[in-house]
Design a protein around this motif. Sequence first.
Motif, PDB file in Angstrom:
ATOM      1  N   THR A 147     -15.651  34.659  19.424  1.00  0.00           N
ATOM      2  CA  THR A 147     -15.533  33.593  20.598  1.00  0.00           C
ATOM      3  C   THR A 147     -14.558  34.469  21.647  1.00  0.00           C
ATOM      4  OG1 THR A 147     -15.842  31.837  19.308  1.00  0.00           O
ATOM      5  CG2 THR A 147     -14.800  31.496  21.430  1.00  0.00           C
ATOM      6  N   ARG A 148     -13.684  34.607  21.313  1.00  0.00           N
ATOM      7  CA  ARG A 148     -12.643  35.414  22.181  1.00  0.00           C
ATOM      8  C   ARG A 148     -13.463  36.752  22.929  1.00  0.00           C
ATOM      9  NH1 ARG A 148      -8.695  35.838  19.166  1.00  0.00           N
ATOM     10  NH2 ARG A 148      -8.873  37.883  18.438  1.00  0.00           N
ATOM     11  N   HIS A 151     -16.188  35.170  25.117  1.00  0.00           N
ATOM     12  CA  HIS A 151     -15.561  34.625  26.457  1.00  0.00           C
ATOM     13  C   HIS A 151     -15.254  35.825  27.535  1.00  0.00           C
ATOM     14  CE1 HIS A 151     -15.848  30.831  24.710  1.00  0.00           C
ATOM     15  NE2 HIS A 151     -14.532  30.792  24.274  1.00  0.00           N
ATOM     16  N   GLU A 152     -14.634  36.837  27.036  1.00  0.00           N
ATOM     17  CA  GLU A 152     -14.463  37.852  28.063  1.00  0.00           C
ATOM     18  C   GLU A 152     -15.549  38.529  28.576  1.00  0.00           C
ATOM     19  OE1 GLU A 152     -12.253  40.422  25.591  1.00  0.00           O
ATOM     20  OE2 GLU A 152     -10.212  39.174  25.418  1.00  0.00           O
ATOM     21  N   VAL A 205     -18.823  30.981  28.604  1.00  0.00           N
ATOM     22  CA  VAL A 205     -17.634  31.181  28.833  1.00  0.00           C
ATOM     23  C   VAL A 205     -16.488  30.318  28.293  1.00  0.00           C
ATOM     24  CG1 VAL A 205     -16.012  31.083  30.787  1.00  0.00           C
ATOM     25  CG2 VAL A 205     -18.141  32.081  31.126  1.00  0.00           C
ATOM     26  N   SER A 206     -17.137  28.937  27.747  1.00  0.00           N
ATOM     27  CA  SER A 206     -16.131  27.927  27.107  1.00  0.00           C
ATOM     28  C   SER A 206     -16.806  27.727  25.819  1.00  0.00           C
ATOM     29  CB  SER A 206     -16.230  26.697  28.245  1.00  0.00           C
ATOM     30  OG  SER A 206     -17.500  26.212  28.510  1.00  0.00           O
ATOM     31  N   ASP A 207     -18.090  27.647  25.439  1.00  0.00           N
ATOM     32  CA  ASP A 207     -18.589  27.459  24.322  1.00  0.00           C
ATOM     33  C   ASP A 207     -19.496  28.361  23.448  1.00  0.00           C
ATOM     34  OD1 ASP A 207     -19.146  25.244  22.051  1.00  0.00           O
ATOM     35  OD2 ASP A 207     -20.949  25.070  23.162  1.00  0.00           O
TER      36      ASP A 207
END
Length: 342
Positions: free
Chosen positions: A21-22, A25-26, A178-180
Amino acid sequence: MNAEPYDATPPGGGTAGEVLTRYLHERAAAFLRGLSLRGENEAEADALLRGSARRIGGVLHIYGPLTDPGWAEPLRAELGWLTTTLGREPQYAARLARLLDALRRLSVSVEEQEAVTVGGPPPPAPSGGGPLALGAARAGALLERQLTLARTRAHSASLQAMGSARFHALADAIAVLVSDVPLAPAAAAPAASVMPPLAAQAYRLLADAAAALPLHRAAHPYNADAVQASLGADLTADLQDAPWHQVRILLRLSRYAAEVSRPEGDAADRQRLADAATVLGRHRAAAESASAVATAARTPRIAPATAYALGVLHADQRHEVEAARFAFSRLWQPAVPGPRGQ
């Protein structure tokens, strides 16, 4: 064939879902930055969009068991469409610049050799009356017409794609990313136990594909047999090049796997992967440039001098292909990185 491998174990604790996820997101944030840049610098923005889309799509492929397949598979397909669409224009531009530079280099080289043969000084520019110089000007004009037209069409296709409902739906999906990130139950397991086997699987596909290449023959710096074969039937060169292009794609996926699981460290091993990717990037550029020259040579009713210059240029690009294969064989065989704990 195997050298000291890179360690595919994530550097810290946490679950596989947290690590993945990290990273996503990036990459999604970088994609959105590319969108915001489009009004200022279209070329830079598109490069950022392509790079982010390739990484998101590649990582969703490598670590697919960690995500919801009903969400990931359609998103991967749309990212592939965008990457291909945005990539055509810069490829045509780079191809044209490469071929025009090669024509100038070859013309100067031939005229310098002729001047040395007759004992005179080398000419300052390829403006003499030799057959290659005359044909090079016409060949360059022909290539410029064909590749500029292709680039213009690719640019129009990019603009149309960026304004389409299909792209806006993709941009909305990336904004949500970006968030999920929709994860599968397997993502709840520790990253150190789940991610290395998936990275190792990506590497094994690369290693198997690279092992199937004719690396022993490519290890000879002047592989005349391969160059001669490429001048035969129209499909011969394409059939020769396809396995190398596939290794380039698999190499890129292995690099993405390492980016996720080991964002820090392993600099030497990751550099070897990057160097190998650079070499195969040169291979692709030379192979596709040679194909463009072959297409130009099939233009009806071209002058003999033009055909001669195109033949010299085609041979030059195929030699560049063989040089890249030689460099890759020297780089890959003595030191091949790969995940530990396979």
